[in-house]
Structure formats: C-alpha cells, structure tokens
Design an enzyme around this catalytic site. Structure first.
Site, short mmCIF file in Angstrom:
data_model
loop_
_atom_site.label_atom_id
_atom_site.label_comp_id
_atom_site.label_asym_id
_atom_site.label_seq_id
_atom_site.Cartn_x
_atom_site.Cartn_y
_atom_site.Cartn_z
N ASP A 293 8.86 -7.09 -3.71
CA ASP A 293 9.38 -5.89 -3.67
C ASP A 293 10.49 -5.71 -4.49
OD1 ASP A 293 9.59 -3.03 -2.91
OD2 ASP A 293 10.62 -3.47 -1.07
N HIS A 294 10.73 -4.62 -5.19
CA HIS A 294 11.87 -4.07 -5.77
C HIS A 294 12.86 -3.57 -5.09
CE1 HIS A 294 9.18 -3.54 -9.35
NE2 HIS A 294 9.51 -4.70 -9.62
N PHE A 473 10.55 0.67 -2.52
CA PHE A 473 9.07 0.82 -1.81
C PHE A 473 8.02 0.45 -2.96
CE2 PHE A 473 11.95 4.69 -1.20
CZ PHE A 473 12.50 3.98 0.24
N HIS A 474 7.94 -0.81 -3.16
CA HIS A 474 7.11 -1.38 -4.45
C HIS A 474 6.63 -2.63 -3.68
CE1 HIS A 474 9.08 0.97 -7.70
NE2 HIS A 474 8.61 1.94 -7.03
N PRO A 475 6.13 -2.52 -2.42
CA PRO A 475 5.50 -4.09 -1.69
C PRO A 475 4.26 -4.35 -2.50
CG PRO A 475 5.38 -2.14 -0.29
CD PRO A 475 6.06 -1.57 -1.30
#
Length: 538
Positions: A293-294, A473-475
């Site tokens: 994630d980021h 919110f980039h899983p």
C-alpha cells in the site's frame, strides 16, 4: 443451481470490465455477483461526493487495519467500495497509469506479456481521453478521462510555479511520455459526473440477455469438485444460494475480499485454515501475503489568499456551488480536491521517481471522528501539500480470523517496517519544506500549521511521519502474479496455481505496486484479463 459460462465475483473496478467484455457478442453467458447495491446514488455520481461515501455504511466496507508498530501502533482506516463499481465508485477519481518501469518490472519477475509495451495498447484501448489520442493516449474507449487544468483552483498555479522554481519540470500529462514532473491530475469524470467502471463498462452492457447482475449477494465460499472451481455460494436476503460456472469462476473482489474468499473456500495456508476448522482444498500459502500500500502524509498551511475553505465552509458558499453544479455540472463539486500532483525523485540518486505529490486547495483538520469533511472544511483559508511513497519496500499480510465468512479479516500492512521507506519519506518531508519556501508558495503561506516549523531534523520529521501518516488507499498484491507457486498465487494468465477453472483478476494480482493511484492499472488488468480468458476459450 443456475448455470453460466462465467461467474464473476465482485462488480468493482475489475468485475464491471470483465462482465462487459466477456458478454460482448453474446457467445458466453455471464453472471456478476456483487455484495453491495446500486451505484445510482447522488454522493456516488457527484465527483466531490466521495467525501460523503468515505464512511458510508452501505457503500463502503470500512475496513480497519490492526495496530501498526511502524506508525506508533495506530490503526489505519481502509475505505473499500461495497457498491456496483467498487472503489471506482467512491475514490478520488485520479487517473494514473504508473511508470513504464513498473510494468517492465512485472515482466522481469517472470510474468510474460505484462511489460510496458504489452500493456500500453490496453491502456490506449480502454480510455476516451478528451484531450485527444496520441502515441500514449487513447480516444474512443469506454472510460472517460478529463483534463481539468483550465478549471482548477487558482492557487494550483502557485503550486506549479513553486515546483518549477525548485527545479521540477511542468508535466501536462503524467500518463504520457514520462510520469516525472509537476502538474494537474486528470480525473475519470464525464459531463460533470463520476465515470466509474459501472458507468463506463457495465451500464452499457446491462441490456444483454446473456448477462445477469445480482446485487446484495455476499459470496461466502467458492465451490469445488476436486481441484476444479465449479461455482460459488452466496447469501442474499437471508437465503443461501448457489451458482454454477461451466467454464470459469473469476474472483474480482479486490485486494481484501479476494484472498478472504479464497481462504474461506479452503485455498490458503493449510496450517492457518486447519486452525480455523476450514477444510483445505488446496495449499496456497501466499494467499493474503505480499500486501502493499502507499503511505502518505500532508503538510498543512494557513493561506493568505482564499482557498476552497472560503467557498465550501459557509452555507451560502455551499449553496452557490451546489446551484452551479445542478445547473451546469461544473464548479468545485465536479472535481476532486486532489487537483495538483506530481512525481519526483526524493534525491538525485533515485533511478526513477519515488514520491508522489498532492496539492489540495482545501483543508479539513477539525473533522469529527467518522467523517471526511470535504464539504465542511476548516474555518480559516488553508491548503494541503502532501506526499506518498511510490514503491514501498514494506510488505504486509491479511488473513481471515475465524471461519465466519462475514467477519472482517485481520489486516497487517507493516507500514514503515523498512529503513528504506522511512528514509525516503523523510527526504520527501525536506522537499516539501523547500517547495514551501519557493516564492510562489511562500507568498500565499501565512503559517505552517503541521508539522510546524520547529520540527527540522531527520529524527523529528521521522517521528512526525510515524505519528501522522496514513494509507492513501491503494492496497494490492495479496494474490500476486508470478511463475512460481511458492512465491505467488496466479500465473501470468491469472490462473490460480494448482487449480482449474479459477482466476483472480483485480488489484490483488499486482506483483509489485505501481507508481501512483492504482485504479487505472486495475482497470487495465481487467481489460487484459478479459483478453486472456477469451483467448483460452477459443
């Protein structure tokens, strides 16, 4: 049981694409199962309405991670779309493909057909870029991509000018020849409305006789005959139902739900499954591993000039922009608040840009718990300049915590568990300070509120990052693609290793996270995945 050729689990960013592409031509019957409901909701359709869907009980899974040591044992909130269109129906709509090197890296890991030269034609095919087609961009595809440079907040000019003053290049298109530079984001909107994959792909296909969309259908497990996936069991309205797939079951439930469903179906780490009383269908220890994630943080400033706070805070301002939106589908409500952006190298020794920039001409530091106050920002003029890491080296995992298919899984991102991740975010914090001291930004900054000018050393900035950073919110990566089942879950054709009739096609197959927002790469994966499914069916 009803039977279909293809059964797709999840009508999200990927599932809507697959349902459209696999049902084209009428040759194959397709069923699309979605745990959520309709996307025909005002807050979904209006672009800035994602501030309302951020904690929406019916549109959002609202996941929480476990307490994370790397961020001072804080939990991180993970919104995920529980609605037709999935997270493309509740996200900030920023359209970023990733760097060419990202996909060449996928190919170098042994994933034939996933290099940049392979995926570029897919990207061009899927988009309708209103700026027009060129060597990198497409026109006439289902997904509308809008250039908003002419309508963003005036302070975006100060942001870009400051970047140029500190040595960055103004980049008018982060999805063109190069990602590097500073500029304005493009977003997935059409005529002032959000253009989710529901809008772009599924809705035009809804009238096809060979496509059945089933909403409010929570999949509890996949069905197997030996090592072959043959269907899915789901709960709808308190009733347990089943569907059968003659050809393939395709999991497109996302980076959290796809591994969760696999584990509840008996596909995962056998020791973990046995402890929970789940019969093992296939040993696949990498299911739920490789989680990426980021991670990002903002620097907050009071402004000497009006920001969106001045428009969105008073009731008369909200009324005016609301009326503007209703009458013309334009104005601040037709945009994202992440207006300015960029991709930089946190130091010159980096081979590729490793930090993403964000400029939001609004601030909302006094939000009540459980609310994303985009429509109720701070009482003072303020703005945010933020960063996130493009290629984190920290790896986490997620797993089911019981045999209850309705219980949320435990999520362990392992944020900032490597020195590399901490060091590059500290470098990014120093860059934000240099950027804020450039004349075009300095002249509009009244005060640095967070982290505050007293924090200057690497140690102080690292402590601030651990205290305030959070997911952007980039899983992805939890059913990773790769040639070796010891280290991956699916092969380069997105087939689950060791099983027949089962693929995973969504962000969970990313072997490594891409640079920037991941919705565009997820849609590309679905487009290419549909090609693979149809080619194997021929």
């Amino acid at each position: 049981m009803d039977e279909f050729d293809y059964l797709i689990v999840g009508a999200g960013s990927a599932g809507c694409v697959l349902a459209s592409r696999l049902s084209e031509g009428g040759k194959y019957s397709v069923a699309l199962l979605e745990a959520g409901g309709s996307e025909l909701n005002f807050w979904v359709r209006m672009p800035i309405g994602y501030g309302k869907t951020f904690y929406h009980d019916h549109l959002n899974w609202k996941y929480m991670t476990e307490p994370e040591p790397g961020i001072n044992n804080r939990q991180s909130y993970w919104p995920r779309g529980k609605v037709i269109g999935g997270s493309s129906s509740i996200n900030a709509m920023v359209f970023i493909r990733g760097q060419a090197a990202d996909f060449d890296g996928w190919k170098a890991l042994g994933n034939a057909g996933w290099g940049y030269d392979d995926v570029l034609p897919v990207y061009r095919r899927m988009e309708n870029n209103l700026a027009g087609a060129d060597e990198w961009r497409g026109r006439g595809g289902p997904l509308t991509v809008t250039n908003i440079e002419s309508v963003v907040h005036p302070l975006c000019k100060n942001y870009i000018a400051a970047g140029v003053e500190v040595g960055l290049t103004h980049n008018p298109d982060f999805n063109g020849r190069t990602q590097e530079g500073i500029g304005i984001y493009q977003i997935t909107t059409r005529n002032g409305f959000r253009c989710s994959t529901a809008t772009a792909y599924l809705n035009p296909a809804r009238g096809r006789q060979n496509l059945k969309v089933i909403k409010e259908a929570r999949v509890t497990r996949l069905l197997f005959e030996g090592k072959r996936a043959v269907g899915a069991e789901y709960r709808q309205g308190g009733e347990i139902k089943r569907l059968k797939a003659r050809r393939e079951v395709i999991l497109s439930a996302g980076a959290v739900n796809s591994p969760q469903i696999l584990q509840h179906s008996g596909v995962g780490d056998p020791d973990h499954l046995k402890r929970l009383g789940i019969e093992v269908v296939h040993a696949a220890p990498q299911v739920g591993r490789n989680l990426q994630d980021h991670l990002g943080f903002d620097h907050l400033y009071k402004s000497t000039k009006p920001t969106l706070n001045n428009v969105l805070r008073p009731w008369w301002g909200r009324f005016a922009v609301g009326l503007q939106y209703v009458l013309t589908r334009s104005g601040p409500l037709s945009l994202s608040v992440n207006q300015g952006g960029g991709f930089i190298r946190s130091n010159p020794e980096r081979a590729h840009p490793n930090i993403q920039l964000y400029f939001s001409p609004v601030s909302y530091t006094r939000a009540q718990p459980g609310k994303r106050a985009l429509l109720s920002p701070d009482v003072f003029p303020g703005f945010l300049v933020g960063v996130s890491n493009c290629h984190p080296t920290s790896r986490g995992w997620l797993g089911i915590r019981s045999n209850d298919p309705f219980a949320a899984p435990e999520i362990h991102p392992n944020y900032l568990s490597t020195d590399t991740d901490v060091a590059e975010l500290v470098e990014a914090a120093h860059f934000l300070r240099r950027l804020s001291k450039a004349a075009p930004l300095r002249e509009i900054i009244k005060e640095e509120m967070k982290p505050g000018p007293d924090l200057v050393s690497d140690e102080e900035l690292a402590a601030d990052i651990r205290a305030r950073s959070g997911s952007v919110f980039h899983p992805c990566g939890t059913c990773a693609m790769g040639p070796d089942p010891v280290y991956s879950v699916v092969d380069a054709r997105l087939r689950v290793h060791g099983l027949d009739g089962l693929r995973v096609i969504d962000a969970s197959i990313f072997p490594r996270i891409t640079s920037g927002n991941i919705n565009a790469p997820t849609i590309m994966v679905a487009e290419k995945g549909a090609d693979l499914v149809l080619a194997d069916a021929a």
